[in-house]
Design a protein around this motif. Structure first.
Motif, PDB file in Angstrom:
ATOM      1  N   LEU A 379       0.818  -1.220   0.000  1.00 32.11           N
ATOM      2  CA  LEU A 379       0.000   0.000   0.000  1.00 32.11           C
ATOM      3  C   LEU A 379       0.845   1.261   0.000  1.00 32.11           C
ATOM      4  N   ASN A 424      -1.080  -6.135   2.329  1.00 31.51           N
ATOM      5  CA  ASN A 424      -2.236  -5.322   1.927  1.00 31.51           C
ATOM      6  C   ASN A 424      -3.017  -4.780   3.118  1.00 31.51           C
ATOM      7  N   ALA A 440      -6.700  -3.544   1.799  1.00 31.28           N
ATOM      8  CA  ALA A 440      -7.012  -2.901   0.514  1.00 31.28           C
ATOM      9  C   ALA A 440      -6.092  -3.492  -0.538  1.00 31.28           C
ATOM     10  N   TRP A 441      -6.586  -3.546  -1.773  1.00 30.30           N
ATOM     11  CA  TRP A 441      -5.858  -4.180  -2.872  1.00 30.30           C
ATOM     12  C   TRP A 441      -5.655  -3.155  -3.984  1.00 30.30           C
ATOM     13  N   PRO A 442      -4.469  -2.518  -4.045  1.00 26.24           N
ATOM     14  CA  PRO A 442      -4.213  -1.548  -5.123  1.00 26.24           C
ATOM     15  C   PRO A 442      -4.369  -2.198  -6.492  1.00 26.24           C
ATOM     16  N   TRP A 445     -10.792  -2.998  -7.394  1.00 25.30           N
ATOM     17  CA  TRP A 445     -11.896  -2.131  -6.981  1.00 25.30           C
ATOM     18  C   TRP A 445     -12.795  -2.894  -6.008  1.00 25.30           C
ATOM     19  N   TRP A 473     -13.870  -7.675  -3.757  1.00 19.92           N
ATOM     20  CA  TRP A 473     -12.779  -7.059  -4.518  1.00 19.92           C
ATOM     21  C   TRP A 473     -12.789  -7.638  -5.926  1.00 19.92           C
ATOM     22  N   ASP A 491     -12.213   2.607  -5.463  1.00 26.76           N
ATOM     23  CA  ASP A 491     -10.865   2.059  -5.532  1.00 26.76           C
ATOM     24  C   ASP A 491     -10.276   1.902  -4.133  1.00 26.76           C
ATOM     25  N   ALA A 492      -9.049   1.373  -4.074  1.00 28.86           N
ATOM     26  CA  ALA A 492      -8.441   1.042  -2.785  1.00 28.86           C
ATOM     27  C   ALA A 492      -8.214   2.274  -1.927  1.00 28.86           C
TER      28      ALA A 492
END
Length: 701
Positions: A379, A424, A440-442, A445, A473, A491-492
């Motif tokens: 991240l 993440n 969160a996953w860059p 979405w 996700w 988004d992330a």
């Protein structure tokens, strides 16, 4: 010589002309001039030289349109394309009309009767053979009509349909960002306009593709008409032999058709590029090079297949082996580049010279950050300024929006990477203590299910960390499909920012320290210095004022109206010193604002009420100071939860209205178990608002 009394001179004409040219009037004249030129070509006879210029301009225009379409990042960057398509089609048709007139009038004089451009296309490109020219022309028309135009039209049709279907989801995402404070009203208005423009663009492209299809059909008909008409004119009017007339007029017609169809093919290709590209931060050329030649294994396998084909007897060995060798060279260069990048990433930083340890000092004392955000290494790109991390800008927007809505500026969020976290994962801390975490996953979405989606999506199932809604996700290419299904897609960086914004609001009372209160007083003191001077510290201490403001924030009451708050404290501060009683007095003064926040507009207030018997029991317990009995407390919690559920089923706000003496008691008791419930007193509601009790607590269940 200037006449007496005149304010005009001929010397001012150049300045006047320059002023006109410097304005926007020249751009505004482009459209009318083009229309007049097109109409003029259809009506007025044109000399061959002028035809050469106009055909050359048509070719240049088509090439320019193709290049612009390839270098645009998204379709709306070339929003004028449907109009350009219409005008370019009309320009080609008008040139066909003008050239047909010249061919039929002067075709008997020779192959250069309609200008050098048509002669060049009729002789050089097809070798002066009109049979070959007809075949080439028909092939170009078939390619344009059956392949490019038909495919681009279908893509535009589907794109328009899916864009319209996705509009509600995109609007919900914009509203969600606006409500979360991630964007301002101006940005939201701009994004809504872009959504509408995107729908208009694809709708226009769906219709504009019909222009090119009609142009291809018209090209075929014009060719047939020119050949037949040329034979009639050449033989009947000019007495030419039928073979000479066929050769002259057919070559001129083929040249005329080719010089029009090649730009039409280029324009159709531009239309296909515009509607078939996927919107990214790269143009078409960068996408092709970055995705087609990015995998060395693909290059090596392709080289092997082409090399084997080149060794087959009878194949052109040199051509196949040259291509195979070139692919091997590109693959090796790509492998070397990848290995160098990995080595640079893994190389340890240069070690600094060992320095003698210094004595400890107060600089070594690390103070706890009021607000902190720790992120895993995957991240880091979201918070790295050098990588244009979006999360940094969103956090700034959150603090600004919070200050505008709540009335004070929260401390800066200190961001750091934590290698002990999962790649993440992220952790949000308050005064050094973790209060929330998430993942969160860059590059992916989060599709949040608001409760009314029409289909499920494949992906990693999760939960929205801010509001606890079910989510999943998904990959980037499924974003529009998820919006069509009714999901709210973010988004992330938006996921983390929304979570942080929710926690800042929930813990706003803890974030309001003495320093923030003093800064608030300094801000109000610029406009009302006497008010601050008479109140703090003469009448109330800074600690008491801080406690009153924290009590308000605990119940989600904005402290923007500091003048009203300070006026009430100045009025009652001499007789009342208890912060809780002062908070109740302040709430009475802020009643209109509190009610408006919970019930916008001037409509009826549909609220939860207390049964009269329970009301008497609670007032008696309050007067005796004995508190709530355990059985009564459990019953009160259960019935309140049931009333809240009924309110939410009808889409009503969970607001309990009680007598003013009971408000503090019930607000404190119910806040911990039922944080979504807001407790108002009758005295806080303006006389102009009507109350309707839709659910009752107490009495017979």
């Amino acid at each position: 010589m200037k006449p007496a009394g005149s304010a005009f001179s001929f010397s001012s004409l150049p300045r006047l002309g320059a002023a006109i040219l410097a304005g926007n009037s020249v751009k505004g004249m482009a459209g009318p001039v083009l229309i007049i030129m097109i109409l003029g070509m259809m009506i007025l006879p044109l000399p061959p030289f002028l035809l050469d210029l106009l055909f050359t301009f048509n070719i240049a225009l088509s090439v320019m349109v193709l290049l612009v379409s390839m270098y645009t990042m998204k379709a709306l960057d070339f929003a004028a394309f449907p109009t350009v398509l219409l005008f370019s089609t009309l320009l080609r048709l008008s040139l066909n009309v003008a050239s047909t007139r010249v061919v039929l009038l002067e075709g008997h004089t020779g192959p250069d009767a309609a200008g050098k451009v048509i002669e060049a296309f009729g002789h050089f490109l097809v070798g002066g053979n009109f049979a070959v020219g007809i075949v080439v022309f028909v092939i170009l028309v078939v390619i344009n009509f059956m392949v490019i135009t038909k495919g681009a039209g279908r893509i535009a049709e589907v794109g328009a349909r899916f864009t319209l279907d996705a509009m509600p989801g995109k609007q919900m995402a914009i509203d969600a960002d606006l409500n979360a404070g991630l964007i301002g009203e101006d940005v939201a208005r701009k994004r809504r306009a872009e959504v509408a423009q995107e729908a208009d663009f694809y709708g226009s492209m769906d219709g504009a593709s019909k222009f090119v299809r009609g142009d291809a059909v018209a090209g075929l008909l014009i060719m047939v008409i020119n050949v037949v008409g040329g034979l009639i004119v050449g033989v009947a009017q000019h007495g030419l032999d039928i073979s000479v007339a066929a050769k002259n007029y057919t070559l001129l017609t083929i040249g005329d058709g080719l010089v029009a169809q090649i730009p039409a093919l280029v324009i159709s290709t531009a239309a296909g590029v515009i509607v078939s590209r996927v919107t990214t931060d790269e143009d078409v050329g960068q996408q092709l090079m970055g995705q087609l030649f990015s995998n060395p294994q693909v290059l090596f396998l392709t080289a092997g297949i082409i090399g084997l084909m080149g060794l087959v007897p009878g194949m052109p060995h040199v051509a196949f082996l040259i291509i195979a060798g070139g692919l091997v060279y590109l693959g090796r260069r790509l492998l070397q580049k990848t290995a160098a990048a990995e080595y640079a990433a893994k190389a340890p930083p240069p070690s600094a010279a060992a320095a003698e340890p210094a004595d400890a000092s107060w600089d070594d004392v690390a103070l706890v950050d009021p607000l902190g955000l720790e992120v895993g290494y995957r991240l880091i790109s979201l918070v790295d300024r050098s990588q244009n991390g979006e999360l940094l800008g969103r956090i700034k927007s959150i603090r600004k929006k919070f200050a505008q809505d709540i009335g004070f500026l929260v401390p800066v969020v200190h961001i750091r990477d934590n290698l002990e976290l999962k790649p993440n994962s992220y952790v949000i801390t308050l005064k050094g203590v973790e209060i929330a975490n998430g993942e969160a996953w860059p590059g992916q979405w989060m599709a949040i299910n608001p409760g009314q989606v029409s289909a499920t999506l494949p992906g990693v199932q999760t939960v929205d960390p801010a509001f606890g809604l079910p989510a999943v996700w998904i990959e980037s290419h499924m974003r529009e499909q998820a919006q069509i299904y009714g999901y709210t897609v973010v988004d992330a960086s938006t996921v983390i920012a929304t979570h942080l914004n929710h926690l800042i609001h929930a813990h706003s009372a803890e974030l309001l320290g003495r320093q923030e209160v003093q800064q608030l007083l300094d801000r109000v003191g610029k406009d009302a210095p006497k008010l601050i001077e008479d109140l703090v510290p003469k009448l109330l201490s800074l600690t008491t004022l801080q406690k009153v403001l924290q009590n308000l924030l605990d119940e989600s009451v904005s402290i923007r109206d500091m003048r009203t708050i300070l006026d009430v404290l100045l009025e009652h501060g001499a007789a009342v010193s208890d912060a809780t009683e002062l908070t109740s007095l302040v709430r009475l003064a802020l009643g209109r604002a509190i009610t408006q926040l919970l019930f916008p507009g001037n409509g009826e207030l549909q609220v939860i009420g207390l049964d009269s018997s329970l009301d008497r029991v609670l007032l008696q317990a309050l007067s005796n100071g004995s508190g709530l009995e355990p059985g009564l407390a459990d019953s009160l919690l259960a019935q309140t939860q049931a009333a809240i559920t009924r309110q939410e089923q009808f889409g009503l706000a969970p607001v309990l209205v009680v007598q003013h003496p009971l408000r503090v008691l019930l607000a404190r008791f119910l806040r911990r178990s039922l944080p979504q419930l807001k407790v108002l007193s009758h005295a806080e509601i303006p006389d102009t608002r009507t109350i309707k009790v839709t659910a009752t607590i107490g009495g017979k269940a």
